[in-house]
Design a protein around this motif. Structure first.
Motif, short mmCIF file in Angstrom:
data_model
loop_
_atom_site.label_atom_id
_atom_site.label_comp_id
_atom_site.label_asym_id
_atom_site.label_seq_id
_atom_site.Cartn_x
_atom_site.Cartn_y
_atom_site.Cartn_z
N THR A 96 30.40 40.72 43.66
CA THR A 96 31.35 41.06 44.22
C THR A 96 31.54 42.28 45.58
O THR A 96 32.03 41.48 46.64
N ARG A 97 30.60 42.98 45.49
CA ARG A 97 29.73 43.72 46.33
C ARG A 97 29.35 43.20 47.82
O ARG A 97 29.54 43.07 48.71
N ARG A 98 28.79 41.97 47.48
CA ARG A 98 27.92 41.12 48.11
C ARG A 98 29.21 40.08 49.18
O ARG A 98 28.89 40.65 50.09
N ILE A 144 38.15 43.78 43.37
CA ILE A 144 38.20 43.73 41.66
C ILE A 144 37.90 44.71 41.25
O ILE A 144 36.80 45.37 41.11
N GLY A 145 38.79 44.64 39.98
CA GLY A 145 38.49 45.40 38.60
C GLY A 145 38.34 44.45 37.53
O GLY A 145 39.55 43.92 37.43
N PHE A 146 37.02 44.50 36.79
CA PHE A 146 36.58 43.81 35.82
C PHE A 146 37.16 44.76 34.74
O PHE A 146 36.28 45.32 34.28
N GLU A 152 29.66 30.70 37.46
CA GLU A 152 29.94 29.88 38.52
C GLU A 152 31.54 29.77 39.06
O GLU A 152 31.57 29.62 39.65
N GLN A 153 31.95 29.56 37.32
CA GLN A 153 33.37 29.22 38.07
C GLN A 153 34.00 30.87 38.30
O GLN A 153 35.08 31.03 39.47
N PHE A 154 33.51 31.90 37.49
CA PHE A 154 34.20 33.00 38.11
C PHE A 154 33.53 33.87 39.36
O PHE A 154 34.24 34.71 40.63
N LYS A 155 32.58 32.63 39.75
CA LYS A 155 32.20 33.53 40.59
C LYS A 155 32.52 33.07 42.26
O LYS A 155 33.46 33.76 43.64
N ASN A 156 33.18 31.51 41.41
CA ASN A 156 34.15 30.52 42.53
C ASN A 156 35.76 31.81 43.11
O ASN A 156 36.17 31.90 43.68
N VAL A 157 36.15 32.65 41.23
CA VAL A 157 37.35 32.86 41.25
C VAL A 157 37.41 34.32 42.13
O VAL A 157 37.62 34.82 43.16
N ILE A 158 35.92 35.19 42.92
CA ILE A 158 35.87 36.31 43.07
C ILE A 158 35.19 35.97 44.82
O ILE A 158 36.36 36.96 45.72
#
Length: 363
Positions: A120-122, A100-102, A83-89
């Motif tokens: 990211t795609r969404r 974004i590059g992973f 969830e934290q990473f989704k917030n960054v996205i």
């Protein structure tokens, strides 16, 4: 000649009939130029990077990410949750970042990596993955196709198992990497996918004599292209001056062949201007390019540290932390502007992602 990844993306968007996307990118390109001249950001970064983990299943000669991972764990640091990473996205999307590059470490070590790329795609952004290929099995490859990941880089440092496995300090890594490429190529054909598959090699004395063979191997594997990265001073390795001089001479010879396109193999992604900088990179000279990373890119690691670029992640040179703030607030803050001025004076690397971006904006 600009980097092939840019022309490929433009052509793809033209075929898809995405004039709005192209107009936004043209506007962003203009605003990024003006941002540097006016000393304040007029738009978000063109390139976003998520260092989703420092952990890695390899310990390569040119990288010390696993050591950084151990250090963070020793101090009790915990990686960002899903969830934290989704917030960054989400924050990158709100900034208007196109993609974004992973990266890592090895991104596929995170169980939620596919969920993060799907998010990211969404949100309408390009999703790109860097991987060593070891964990890219049938299931993982299928997920990349299903998600619609735009591009994948697979590290392939040698044309032979002996060379690649030695550089990666992992027996069998060459076989796993080439099988991962073949697996993705087969799925790309089966589903008529637009996924872009590239192999990446870090150029050093260990593999300099296999570069032309690597290009031929790329053609045999049917990859879209190959990218050569000049060795960067990220890990401490003892160097022999005499050997260094011999290496530079070999680099000059290879670059001359590549510039003249006198080779039989897969398409090379590096721009000609970047190839011409390889000599100075190996000679240890400061980069002649003005660094624009403070304006055109932004990286966030798995602990919330902010960096202007991937090289600074490797060096641990943070430009701040997310903490409870948003990327937008940080990006437009006076404190981060001071970091941009520091970044603009950096001449320490020739790493492709940032060097090619600087070349693109150096007009």
């Amino acid at each position: 000649m600009i980097r092939k990844v840019y022309t490929d993306l433009i052509l793809r968007k033209l075929r898809e009939g995405s004039p709005v996307w192209l107009l936004k990118r043209a506007l962003q390109y203009t605003l990024l130029h003006l941002s540097e001249k006016l000393h304040r950001p007029l738009c978000g970064p063109a390139l976003g990077t998520l260092m989703v983990t420092y952990r890695c299943n390899f310990h390569c000669q040119m990288c010390d990410m696993p050591l950084k991972s151990f250090a963070y764990q020793k101090h009790g640091e915990k990686e960002f949750s899903t969830e934290q990473f989704k917030n960054v996205i989400k924050q990158f999307a709100l900034l208007g970042t196109p993609g974004i590059g992973f990266t890592g470490g090895e991104p596929l070590l995170r169980d939620d990596i596919f969920e993060l790329m799907a998010e990211t795609r969404r949100r309408g952004m390009i999703a790109h993955l860097n991987t060593n290929g070891w964990l890219l099995d049938d299931n993982a490859a299928q997920k990349l196709i299903d998600i619609g990941v735009d591009s994948v880089n697979i590290s392939l440092d040698g044309a032979t198992a002996e060379t690649h496995d030695k550089i990666r300090n992992c027996n069998g890594s060459f076989e796993r990497a080439t099988q991962a490429v073949k697996r993705l190529i087969a799925l790309k054909k089966r589903y008529n996918s637009k996924i872009r598959i590239k192999t990446v090699a870090v150029l050093d004395e260990s593999n300099i004599d296999e570069i032309l063979a690597l290009l031929r191997l790329g053609k045999e594997l049917e990859t879209d292209c190959i990218e050569l990265i000049p060795r960067q001073p990220f890990a401490e390795i003892n160097r022999n001056q005499k050997n260094e001089e011999e290496l530079i001479a070999k680099v000059d010879h290879i670059v001359e062949i590549l510039l003249k396109k006198e080779y039989d193999g897969v398409i090379l992604e590096n721009s000609q201007r970047h190839l011409k900088l390889f000599h100075d990179s190996f000679a240890g000279k400061p980069s002649p390019l003005r660094c624009r990373a403070g304006y055109n890119s932004l990286a966030v690691d798995c602990y919330g540290n902010l960096f202007p670029c991937v090289p600074w992640i490797n060096w641990g040179k943070t430009s701040g932390m997310m903490a409870d703030s948003t990327l937008s607030k940080v990006w437009h803050s006076p404190e981060y502007q001071k970091q941009r001025e520091i970044t603009s004076n950096c001449r320490d690397c020739y790493l492709n992602c940032q060097a090619e971006m600087n070349i693109l904006f150096d007009v």
